[in-house]
Design an enzyme around this catalytic site. Structure first.
Site, mmCIF file in Angstrom:
data_model
loop_
_atom_site.group_PDB
_atom_site.id
_atom_site.type_symbol
_atom_site.label_atom_id
_atom_site.label_comp_id
_atom_site.label_asym_id
_atom_site.label_seq_id
_atom_site.Cartn_x
_atom_site.Cartn_y
_atom_site.Cartn_z
ATOM 1 N N ASN A 87 135.137 -54.588 -15.317
ATOM 2 C CA ASN A 87 135.282 -53.226 -14.797
ATOM 3 C C ASN A 87 136.566 -52.541 -15.272
ATOM 4 O O ASN A 87 136.608 -51.309 -15.378
ATOM 5 C CB ASN A 87 135.265 -53.293 -13.256
ATOM 6 C CG ASN A 87 135.785 -52.023 -12.619
ATOM 7 O OD1 ASN A 87 135.097 -50.999 -12.595
ATOM 8 N ND2 ASN A 87 137.028 -52.053 -12.131
ATOM 9 N N TYR A 152 137.591 -43.101 -26.023
ATOM 10 C CA TYR A 152 136.986 -43.612 -24.780
ATOM 11 C C TYR A 152 135.471 -43.757 -24.972
ATOM 12 O O TYR A 152 134.890 -44.806 -24.659
ATOM 13 C CB TYR A 152 137.310 -42.658 -23.628
ATOM 14 C CG TYR A 152 136.769 -43.092 -22.286
ATOM 15 C CD1 TYR A 152 137.464 -44.007 -21.494
ATOM 16 C CD2 TYR A 152 135.567 -42.578 -21.798
ATOM 17 C CE1 TYR A 152 136.968 -44.408 -20.259
ATOM 18 C CE2 TYR A 152 135.068 -42.971 -20.563
ATOM 19 C CZ TYR A 152 135.770 -43.882 -19.796
ATOM 20 O OH TYR A 152 135.272 -44.272 -18.570
ATOM 21 N N ALA A 154 133.765 -44.038 -27.714
ATOM 22 C CA ALA A 154 133.462 -45.109 -28.686
ATOM 23 C C ALA A 154 133.612 -46.479 -28.028
ATOM 24 O O ALA A 154 132.783 -47.378 -28.235
ATOM 25 C CB ALA A 154 134.394 -44.993 -29.898
ATOM 26 N N LYS A 156 133.207 -47.258 -24.900
ATOM 27 C CA LYS A 156 132.136 -47.508 -23.937
ATOM 28 C C LYS A 156 130.779 -47.697 -24.634
ATOM 29 O O LYS A 156 129.946 -48.487 -24.169
ATOM 30 C CB LYS A 156 132.082 -46.373 -22.917
ATOM 31 C CG LYS A 156 133.341 -46.281 -22.044
ATOM 32 C CD LYS A 156 133.570 -47.536 -21.229
ATOM 33 C CE LYS A 156 134.648 -47.397 -20.178
ATOM 34 N NZ LYS A 156 134.807 -48.582 -19.334
ATOM 35 N N ILE A 185 132.682 -40.237 -10.984
ATOM 36 C CA ILE A 185 132.889 -40.964 -9.726
ATOM 37 C C ILE A 185 134.286 -40.617 -9.204
ATOM 38 O O ILE A 185 135.254 -40.565 -9.978
ATOM 39 C CB ILE A 185 132.777 -42.505 -9.944
ATOM 40 C CG1 ILE A 185 131.467 -42.888 -10.656
ATOM 41 C CG2 ILE A 185 132.914 -43.247 -8.606
ATOM 42 C CD1 ILE A 185 130.182 -42.628 -9.897
#
Ligand code: NAP
Length: 243
Positions: A87, A152, A154, A156, A185
């Site tokens: 995470n 970011y 890329a 993920k 979120i």
């Protein structure tokens, strides 16, 4: 013996909700943190009030040596790892032209290399156990891309690629690998957004609200319990992006 899980970045935000949810399911949780020691200690204390014991463990999961310590200590204490939740992550908002090599490497190291490294150190034990569940927290930006978030996005997308390939490789060892790709979120990561921007996102979202960390934790719980889902990227985003 109860199941054992490591949750990286488990002291705040989405990771904290995952820790709380799994710990309440009678799963032994090792909540990793890097900088947020006070928050990790507080989370442990709060769960103790519910008679739930978790372990907290400091490690920068973008560093192989620290990952090894986290995994080896867990194995020494509990003898197995059943579930791994990758995470930990960092955000980066920059114009593409302004991204330096250092910026690029930072994001790839924390968001992608850490998941590779954690999984590599854990998976050997799962293969011996002939069972395991790995959940990678990627992002909607890995699917549809985010403006001013190229590194970011890329990182993920890389996590989702890893998920799919690993699911094929590890399926015969009864290890399931899935990604959860959250939309917006409500966590510290999104503090940069103004009230107006958040309202705009709500308006664009069919379910007319932004996500809560618990929305992601519920999906984690389901994936942990499920036995026939692997190689999937599940986006929890209130319908904000429908692919
Ligand atoms: P957050 O509130 O900013 O928390 C980030 C977490 O990652 C913290 O627990 C932090 O730990 C940990 N972390 C960062 N670098 C680390 C490192 N090198 N080693 C160990 N832990 C590290 O963010 P969040 O919203 O909960 O995000 C959790 C995950 O969901 C991330 O992968 C993020 O990319 C993804 N995600 C979030 C959203 C969203 O809208 N919030 C959307 C899509 C995807 P310390 O504080 O202890 O350093």
């Amino acid at each position: 013996m109860e199941k054992v899980t490591i949750v990286t970045g488990g002291s705040r935000g989405i990771g904290k909700a995952i820790v709380q949810t799994l710990a309440r399911e009678n799963i032994k949780v090792i909540a990793n943190y890097n900088h947020s020691e006070e928050k990790a200690k507080q989370l442990k204390k709060d769960l103790e009030k519910e008679n739930i014991q978790i372990d907290i463990f400091k490690a920068d999961v973008s560093k192989r040596e620290e990952v090894k310590k986290l995994v080896n200590e867990t194995i020494k204490k509990y003898g197995k790892i059943d579930i791994l939740i990758n995470n930990a992550g960092i955000d980066q908002e920059k114009l593409f032209q302004d991204i330096t090599d250092e910026d690029w490497n930072d994001v790839i190291k924390v968001n992608l290399y850490s998941a590779f490294c954690m999984t590599q150190e854990v998976v050997k034990y799962m293969i011996n156990q002939k069972q395991g569940c790995i959940i990678n927290i990627s992002s909607i930006y890995g699917i549809n891309g985010g403006s001013c978030a190229v590194a970011y996005s890329a990182s993920k997308a890389g996590v989702d690629g890893m998920t799919k390939a690993l699911a094929k490789e590890l399926g015969p060892s009864n290890i399931r690998v899935n990604s959860i790709a959250p939309g917006y979120i409500d966590t510290d990561m999104n503090e940069k957004y103004s009230k107006e921007e958040i309202e705009e996102i709500k308006e664009e979202t069919p379910l007319e609200r932004i996500g809560k960390p618990e929305d992601i934790a519920k999906c984690v719980k389901w994936l942990v319990e499920d036995e026939f889902t692997t190689g999937q990227v599940i986006s929890i985003n209130g319908g904000w992006v429908i692919t």
